[in-house]
Enzyme design. Sequence first.
Site, PDB file in Angstrom:
ATOM      1  N   GLY A  13     -98.098 -49.103 -14.355  1.00  0.00           N
ATOM      2  CA  GLY A  13     -97.188 -49.392 -15.458  1.00  0.00           C
ATOM      3  C   GLY A  13     -96.090 -50.321 -14.988  1.00  0.00           C
ATOM      4  O   GLY A  13     -95.197 -50.720 -15.743  1.00  0.00           O
ATOM      5  N   ALA A  28     -94.513 -54.076  -5.524  1.00  0.00           N
ATOM      6  CA  ALA A  28     -94.437 -55.453  -6.007  1.00  0.00           C
ATOM      7  C   ALA A  28     -94.188 -56.435  -4.869  1.00  0.00           C
ATOM      8  O   ALA A  28     -94.945 -57.390  -4.668  1.00  0.00           O
ATOM      9  CB  ALA A  28     -93.332 -55.574  -7.054  1.00  0.00           C
ATOM     10  N   GLU A  43     -87.468 -47.921  -8.641  1.00  0.00           N
ATOM     11  CA  GLU A  43     -86.650 -46.708  -8.599  1.00  0.00           C
ATOM     12  C   GLU A  43     -85.162 -46.986  -8.741  1.00  0.00           C
ATOM     13  O   GLU A  43     -84.384 -46.085  -9.064  1.00  0.00           O
ATOM     14  CB  GLU A  43     -86.927 -45.955  -7.290  1.00  0.00           C
ATOM     15  CG  GLU A  43     -88.286 -45.287  -7.334  1.00  0.00           C
ATOM     16  CD  GLU A  43     -88.885 -45.057  -5.959  1.00  0.00           C
ATOM     17  OE1 GLU A  43     -89.122 -43.894  -5.636  1.00  0.00           O
ATOM     18  OE2 GLU A  43     -89.110 -46.021  -5.227  1.00  0.00           O
TER      19      GLU A  43
END
Lengths: 188, 706, 327
Positions: free
Chosen positions: B466, B509, B666
């Site tokens: 996601g 990422a 996060e």
Amino acid sequence: MSLSTVGDTKNAENATENAKVALTVNGRVRQLELDPRTSLLDALREHLHLTGTKKGCDHGQCGACTVLINGRRINSCLTLAVMHADDEIVTIEGLGSPDALHPMQAAFVLRDGFQCGYCTPGQICSAIGMLAEAKAGWPSHATADVAAQTTALTDAEIRERMSGNICRCAAYPNIIAAIRDVAEGDRG
Amino acid sequence: MATMTGQPINRIDGPLKVSGKATYAYEHWDVGEPLYGFIVGATIGKGRIVQIDTTGAERSPGVRMVMTYRNAPAQGPRDASIPSQYSRAYPMLSGPDIHHYGEPVALVVATTYEQARAAASLVEVEYAVLSGHFDFAKRLDKAYAPKAVNAGLATDSAVGNFDTAFKSADVKIDQVYTTPYQFSQPMEPHCCLAVPNGDDLTVYVSAQILAEAHTAIASTLKIDPLRIRLVTPYVGGGFGSKLGIHGETILAALAARALKEPVKIAMTRQQIFHLVSVRPATSQRVRLGAGRDGRLVALGHDVTMFTSPISEYAEQSATSARGLYAAPNRLTRHRLTALDLPRGEDVRAPGEAPGLHAFESAMDELAHALNMDPIELRILNEPKVHPEEGIPFSDRRLVECMREGARRFGWERRPAKPASVRDGRWLVGYGMAAAIRGQFQMTSKAKVRMGPDGIAVVQSDMTDIGTGTYTIVAQVAADALGVPLDRVRVELGRSDYPAGAGSGGSWGASNTCTSVHRACMALREKLRIGKIPAEGMEAEGEIAAMSEEPNYKNYSIFTYGAHFAEVGVDVDTAEIRLRRMLGVFAAGRILNAKTARSQLIGGMTWGVSSALLEDGTVDARTGAFVNRDLAEYLVPVHADIPEIDAILLDGFDGKANELGAKGLGELGNCGANAAVANAVFNATGVRVRDFPITLDKVLPALPREV
Amino acid sequence: MRPFTYERAIDPEAAVAAVSKAGAKFISGGTNLLDLMKLEIERPIHLVDISRLPLKDIKEEPDGGMRIGAQATNSDVAADIRVRTRYPVLSQALLAGASGQLRNKASVGGNLLQRTRCPYFYDTAASCNKRDPSSGCAAIGGINRGHAILGASDACIATHPSDMAVAMVVLDAEIELLDADRATRRIAIGDFHRLPGTTPHIETALKTGEMITGVVLPAPPEGRQFYRKVRDRASYAFALVSVAVVVATERGTITSARVAFGGVAHKPWRAKEAEAALTGGTATMATYWAAAEAAMAGATGRGHNDFKIELAKRTLCRTLAHAAQEN
Ligand SMILES: Cc1cc2nc3c(=O)[nH]c(=O)nc-3n(C[C@H](O)[C@H](O)[C@H](O)COP(=O)(O)OP(=O)(O)OC[C@H]3O[C@@H](n4cnc5c(N)ncnc54)[C@H](O)[C@@H]3O)c2cc1C
Ligand code: SF4
Ligand code: FES
Ligand code: FES
């Protein structure tokens, strides 16, 4: 290895007889033989392989399983498949396909109204059902005066009306933006 | 020349996801009709199975197998010496002992889901109950120091002489904050479809890090990893809870191999509360000593949390305090106390989420005690170098985040005096908090192949949970190869692709994209000198772990941000509702402005949730989580989340990697909870230190309106 | 879920005949029954589907009241313009409950008969007198933040979760029933739900085989109606405390008042003592507080739910002030 494997046994405590049911899903009539215990959600996912409708909680607590029945949004996990002969069931797959998206689906892509995508089909079906409810003049918990004939579909109204669809990725502001786009498009 | 990277393009997997065509682990119908497994969980918190009767279940229609510890195949043992708990074997049904409530005691496999679920309730288990320890508050005095905390960080840190400095400080804050058990609860339940093919096994798994899942499955099943293939094209959210595999994966694999048929198992939502990860409850003492000018002289953060006795886990909750503010005397410590509860595992922003909740609340208390603006206090204590390690920051910009956020949010309108602003029946307050989160680099590999048709295919076992991986990888590859986006195809989530770092710790990422970038640069070089053969031309890219990268030793490489929240508190009922929220973040270069913002908004919402809602309650008599469903364990719904926005400072951290990118999955959840908590104080003048802040905790302190 | 046979009833008479079979149960929207069947808290062996019965009408009655068919959905009732204008408290209560999707399925009959959300009732491994008579009550001495403060017993401290029923209680609704002998009767909603006493498994005055066919609302009472629900989450959450009021004032004096609470007892709780304290009093905070104290005079907490007593008082005062001010 001494794994016990056992086959069907007649007259056991859990014996059931399958029931025949014809479901009309996305415009197609589908004949099924189902254990009466099968939820509409499991019938869609496990028998018709329409896995776009998701199971998040199986207890009406998340909205991932939302489908449209005769145009109204409901949680497909808390209803039995056998109860839906004679109904028009529309799932996410019936709204549009990847290369021919429904305007609501397209708005979700444009506004990034999802992340993992798991709650998304439910959000989209719910949003479509919700706009129809608003159009029919239904009030909501966010409506100051329930007796008023009409209610403006503000963001606060959309949020309250969409609260039956949990998004743990918390794409909430983007979902609202997508729905607003579609609602405004409808109006103008 | 880079034109795609950073652009707010739509997710390339978006059309599949919004049309219900993205297939998650439980949904692969191309493998044929599976059997259905249903897990039976223990109904005691600690003890032993003395008798287990499966005959009723076995006789139940459609049942193909009932597995208990008596007939479960031998499995590899859990090896605590393997550093990452997610690579360890995860044996199931391995003995009669019960270590926590809900622990699997049997698996029932049947032709249909309805049959399996019904038969599961016919498994009769008799237990010898042992008295367990389930009450965190009562076991605080039994705490011990672990060897290290999560991510291999040091258990304790000390600089100067904290005790003396704190004792003589002009202004002191010394408070204890508690945070509850919390759960990731992604919307896709933990599930697995295992498909045997001779001795081979294909596992459709809902996992964040395939390489670790692969190792864990192979070592549990004790089979050659080459015989196992993992497939994970989509994951319906993880938030830490799918870093490792859990019972359903192993049980599905065992059953599929035994029955030689595909078997799938999904945990029920209720089961997830006991069978997956739990964020440990904590008790945190924060001590801050400052001069009257606000300069910190002593900073102490002591965290005690629970751990499972069979699988030690220590969240790094006191580590944020090590790098956030300057103070000559410092002390941070982590302690664990064992309880017979499900094991602790990572939940989004492990360490920072509970740690900053307490620490940034304490900073707010200090600002209040000093009668200082909370931002000014933080700026005054901004360190020039890392306050404990003495190394320079690669790229910090925390002050800029706070100033930019203050400006955009209208911080100057913050009620100077708590409980002084009303809007109708609402008491209104503003709060802010800083965000900090470590940047991690793990080994990561990727491959790219260009065919004669000019289409580049990028492959990695990386997952997209996601986070937008498919999209950012395509953007980075397109730029590196100098081709348009539609010439790039991204293939993820298969264990036979090169091992990426996986989605965890916010490293997915930057790590994946750097290895993809290197693969593409290598391919470009090859293309420059050769012609593409019929089978295509291929190149690999790779990055090393941070322990091998000098920059990660010589620089403090972190991400930062500042959160601003406005809340309303009902004067009569103490209901607390967020009114608006803004975060400003510095996370290096942004790979896709749209998906990055979405990640941050999501993280901030998690902060709102932990500040006001989430609270796993244990029945101290049984060790069961009482509120184990989504009607009782509350997470925010649409109506709880009004305006939330996230601003990303344009940046580039070349010390982190050549793309200049860092993680942010996060970051949004670091400190957001404290900003909300501080806003509640500003609105009401009531300081609740036992999180979450629910209305029952505020109500007694709110004066009655007569 | 245990196996069952399924049939769809064609008319109310056939439905009551079909449900007379041992172990048979009606299924309407299914949103509570299936929830509980999945967990084997309910184990019917035969389901009689009454969702298609022609009991969906919402009609005006000659006496100025209304009759709502048992099969009308929660959504339909909440959206009905006559309900919204004449019984806004009912519309508000319905809209405060569950979610849009659930309200589209939930029926009026099913809503009245929904069972408690006590987490120990939901946990088949826990002792619970309601689920398993004489097994004990795990909520006493356990986690009981959501539990009752009024009318509870040492056998059970559960609450009734319905919002709709609280509004119906202040409206003095009557429930219409049909039994297997095709006899019909009406019962006041206040007498329909029971307190737990020593038999918490007996929750209503419904006799075996009886079916709810509708709810009759008398002509709207004088005064302003209002429903206020207090909960942890802004939506899609059960009430910690809710209040339904109808207040009429004349030149600053309260001429009539009706008060009911949700989330505080085993049944929707009509607070007659509060009504008495209000009637004839001035429409001021002092009167409201006197009423609140009267309403909660007999309240006791069990630990985690102690806060509900103060919360209920404050919510009542504010709701009364709100309703009276705009009279
Ligand atoms: C996640 C969640 C949140 C919810 N939140 C709220 C909330 O905030 N407030 C609230 O009030 N409610 C809430 N609900 C409960 C919801 O309102 C009820 O589930 C619903 O009203 C039940 O109606 P139904 O028609 O689906 O009943 P069913 O599930 O079909 O039936 C319930 C019971 O009633 C019996 N029954 C049904 N109709 C009749 C009849 N005509 N005659 C005799 N017996 C009958 C059935 O046999 C069964 O025992 C929530 C539910 C869920 C799942
Ligand atoms: S309060 Fe009532 S429903 Fe809850 S455990 Fe006790 S007896 Fe059961
Ligand atoms: S799966 Fe139906 S509401 Fe969650
Ligand atoms: S997009 Fe992941 S839960 Fe909504």
